[in-house]
Design a protein around this motif. Structure first.
Motif, PDB file in Angstrom:
ATOM      1  N   VAL A   5       0.857  -1.185   0.000  1.00  0.00           N
ATOM      2  CA  VAL A   5       0.000   0.000   0.000  1.00  0.00           C
ATOM      3  C   VAL A   5       0.894   1.235   0.000  1.00  0.00           C
ATOM      4  CG1 VAL A   5      -1.802   1.250   1.245  1.00  0.00           C
ATOM      5  CG2 VAL A   5      -1.791  -1.255   1.250  1.00  0.00           C
ATOM      6  N   PRO A   6       0.749   2.100  -1.003  1.00  0.00           N
ATOM      7  CA  PRO A   6       1.591   3.300  -1.046  1.00  0.00           C
ATOM      8  C   PRO A   6       1.186   4.264   0.074  1.00  0.00           C
ATOM      9  CG  PRO A   6      -0.075   3.414  -2.759  1.00  0.00           C
ATOM     10  CD  PRO A   6      -0.205   2.053  -2.114  1.00  0.00           C
ATOM     11  N   PRO A   7       2.156   4.987   0.621  1.00  0.00           N
ATOM     12  CA  PRO A   7       1.787   5.952   1.658  1.00  0.00           C
ATOM     13  C   PRO A   7       1.029   7.128   1.043  1.00  0.00           C
ATOM     14  CG  PRO A   7       4.122   6.135   1.143  1.00  0.00           C
ATOM     15  CD  PRO A   7       3.592   4.971   0.347  1.00  0.00           C
ATOM     16  N   THR A  42     -10.147   4.719  13.109  1.00  0.00           N
ATOM     17  CA  THR A  42      -8.845   5.021  12.533  1.00  0.00           C
ATOM     18  C   THR A  42      -8.893   4.920  11.014  1.00  0.00           C
ATOM     19  OG1 THR A  42      -8.176   2.717  12.798  1.00  0.00           O
ATOM     20  CG2 THR A  42      -7.521   4.226  14.537  1.00  0.00           C
ATOM     21  N   PRO A  43      -8.239   5.862  10.331  1.00  0.00           N
ATOM     22  CA  PRO A  43      -8.143   5.764   8.873  1.00  0.00           C
ATOM     23  C   PRO A  43      -7.036   4.773   8.513  1.00  0.00           C
ATOM     24  CG  PRO A  43      -7.120   7.796   9.619  1.00  0.00           C
ATOM     25  CD  PRO A  43      -7.667   7.108  10.837  1.00  0.00           C
ATOM     26  N   GLU A  44      -7.361   3.820   7.651  1.00  0.00           N
ATOM     27  CA  GLU A  44      -6.398   2.801   7.257  1.00  0.00           C
ATOM     28  C   GLU A  44      -6.449   2.581   5.758  1.00  0.00           C
ATOM     29  OE1 GLU A  44      -7.211  -0.754   9.444  1.00  0.00           O
ATOM     30  OE2 GLU A  44      -6.674   0.144  11.367  1.00  0.00           O
ATOM     31  N   LEU A  45      -5.454   1.874   5.275  1.00  0.00           N
ATOM     32  CA  LEU A  45      -5.372   1.459   3.879  1.00  0.00           C
ATOM     33  C   LEU A  45      -5.660   2.599   2.902  1.00  0.00           C
ATOM     34  CD1 LEU A  45      -7.117  -1.980   4.298  1.00  0.00           C
ATOM     35  CD2 LEU A  45      -4.688  -1.606   3.862  1.00  0.00           C
ATOM     36  N   PRO A  46      -4.817   3.610   2.881  1.00  0.00           N
ATOM     37  CA  PRO A  46      -5.026   4.694   1.914  1.00  0.00           C
ATOM     38  C   PRO A  46      -4.826   4.170   0.498  1.00  0.00           C
ATOM     39  CG  PRO A  46      -2.864   4.897   2.931  1.00  0.00           C
ATOM     40  CD  PRO A  46      -3.564   3.767   3.629  1.00  0.00           C
ATOM     41  N   LEU A  47      -5.818   4.398  -0.330  1.00  0.00           N
ATOM     42  CA  LEU A  47      -5.742   3.944  -1.719  1.00  0.00           C
ATOM     43  C   LEU A  47      -5.872   5.140  -2.651  1.00  0.00           C
ATOM     44  CD1 LEU A  47      -8.076   0.820  -1.501  1.00  0.00           C
ATOM     45  CD2 LEU A  47      -5.576   0.849  -1.530  1.00  0.00           C
ATOM     46  N   LEU A  65      -5.172  10.967 -11.353  1.00  0.00           N
ATOM     47  CA  LEU A  65      -5.370  10.825  -9.921  1.00  0.00           C
ATOM     48  C   LEU A  65      -6.456  11.795  -9.482  1.00  0.00           C
ATOM     49  CD1 LEU A  65      -4.371   9.536  -7.239  1.00  0.00           C
ATOM     50  CD2 LEU A  65      -2.824  11.486  -7.044  1.00  0.00           C
ATOM     51  N   ALA A  66      -7.501  11.278  -8.831  1.00  0.00           N
ATOM     52  CA  ALA A  66      -8.615  12.118  -8.394  1.00  0.00           C
ATOM     53  C   ALA A  66      -8.606  12.355  -6.892  1.00  0.00           C
ATOM     54  CB  ALA A  66      -9.938  11.481  -8.795  1.00  0.00           C
ATOM     55  N   GLY A  67      -7.944  11.493  -6.137  1.00  0.00           N
ATOM     56  CA  GLY A  67      -7.924  11.659  -4.688  1.00  0.00           C
ATOM     57  C   GLY A  67      -7.336  10.444  -4.003  1.00  0.00           C
ATOM     58  N   TRP A  68      -7.446  10.449  -2.695  1.00  0.00           N
ATOM     59  CA  TRP A  68      -7.046   9.312  -1.864  1.00  0.00           C
ATOM     60  C   TRP A  68      -8.242   8.919  -1.024  1.00  0.00           C
ATOM     61  CZ3 TRP A  68      -2.319   6.718  -1.514  1.00  0.00           C
ATOM     62  CH2 TRP A  68      -1.306   7.242  -2.321  1.00  0.00           C
ATOM     63  N   ARG A  69      -8.464   7.620  -0.903  1.00  0.00           N
ATOM     64  CA  ARG A  69      -9.574   7.102  -0.103  1.00  0.00           C
ATOM     65  C   ARG A  69      -9.001   6.281   1.044  1.00  0.00           C
ATOM     66  NH1 ARG A  69     -14.313   4.378  -3.306  1.00  0.00           N
ATOM     67  NH2 ARG A  69     -14.438   6.542  -3.951  1.00  0.00           N
ATOM     68  N   PHE A  70      -9.510   6.542   2.236  1.00  0.00           N
ATOM     69  CA  PHE A  70      -9.105   5.829   3.437  1.00  0.00           C
ATOM     70  C   PHE A  70     -10.299   5.037   3.954  1.00  0.00           C
ATOM     71  CE2 PHE A  70      -6.546   9.569   3.063  1.00  0.00           C
ATOM     72  CZ  PHE A  70      -5.303   9.278   3.603  1.00  0.00           C
TER      73      PHE A  70
END
Length: 194
Positions: A5-7, A42-47, A65-70
Motif C-alpha cells: 500500500v503506497p503511503p 482510525t483511517p487505514e489502507l489509503p488507496l 489521480l482524483a484523490g485518496w480514499r481511506f
C-alpha cells in the motif's frame, strides 16, 4: 504481505484525522455507521483513486489521480470511508461515506492478500460505466499517483458491478478493458448524425 500500500500524502492523512476529530464533520456526514461507532476510529489502507475517463479502441488509456480514499476502521471492520481531493492549496478532506463500496473494497483487499503475488492496490473508477474496481498494479515501487493500467495488472470489479460483469472476479487488464470498450462507446440513435 503481498500488497504494498503506497503511503498517502501527509496532508491528506492529516485532513482525514482532523475531520474524524470534528464533531461537526461527523454530525453532518451521511454515515450512520460512523456516527454510531463505539470506540476509536482510525483511517487505514489509503488507496489512490484513479479515474479512467475514456477507454480507447485498444482498451488502454491514461488515468488521472482524483484523490485518496481511506477506509475508516472501528473494531474489526471498516464502517465508512473518507475521501480527500487535491485543491490549489494542497490535499484536503472531501467527505465521509458508507455503503456497498466500503465493504466490497475491504473484501477485495482480503481477496488480493490471499493471491500471494505482490501488487500495489489502487482504485480505478470508470464513470462512464458506473464502475469501480480494485486495481492491482504490478509496479509495487511506484508512489501510486501516476501510471496507467498495464496489460498484466488485475482489475477486480467491486460490488455493485455493472450488469454482466461479475463482482470480485479478478480480470487481467488486457482481457477486461477491451470488453468494456464496447460498453463505454456512445450509443447512436437512428437518424442521428454520425
Amino acid at each position: 504481505m503481498p500488497l504494498h500500500v503506497p503511503p498517502a500524502p501527509a496532508p491528506a492523512l492529516r485532513s482525514v484525522l482532523t475531520a474524524l476529530d470534528s464533531p461537526t464533520a461527523l454530525r453532518e456526514a451521511p454515515t450512520p455507521a460512523l456516527r454510531a461507532a463505539q470506540g476509536p476510529t482510525t483511517p487505514e489502507l489509503p488507496l489512490p483513486v484513479h479515474v479512467l475517463d475514456r477507454i480507447s479502441a485498444d482498451g488502454a488509456s491514461a488515468t488521472r489521480l482524483a484523490g485518496w480514499r481511506f477506509l475508516i476502521r472501528s473494531g474489526e471492520h471498516a464502517v465508512a470511508a473518507a475521501e480527500t481531493m487535491l485543491t490549489p492549496d494542497g490535499w484536503a478532506f472531501s467527505h465521509f461515506f458508507e455503503g456497498p463500496y466500503v465493504t466490497s473494497t475491504e473484501r477485495a483487499l482480503r481477496q488480493a492478500e490471499s493471491m500471494g503475488q505482490p501488487y500495489q492496490p489502487r482504485l480505478l473508477s470508470m464513470p462512464s460505466l458506473y464502475m469501480l474496481t480494485l486495481w492491482l498494479h504490478g509496479d509495487i515501487d511506484g508512489d501510486g499517483t501516476d501510471g496507467h493500467p498495464d496489460d498484466t495488472d488485475l482489475l477486480v470489479p467491486l460490488a455493485p458491478a455493472p450488469p454482466g460483469i461479475p463482482a470480485h472476479v479478478p480480470h487481467r487488464v488486457a482481457d477486461l478493458l477491451p470488453l468494456l470498450t464496447h460498453r463505454a462507446a456512445p450509443v447512436r440513435l437512428l437518424g442521428s448524425p454520425a
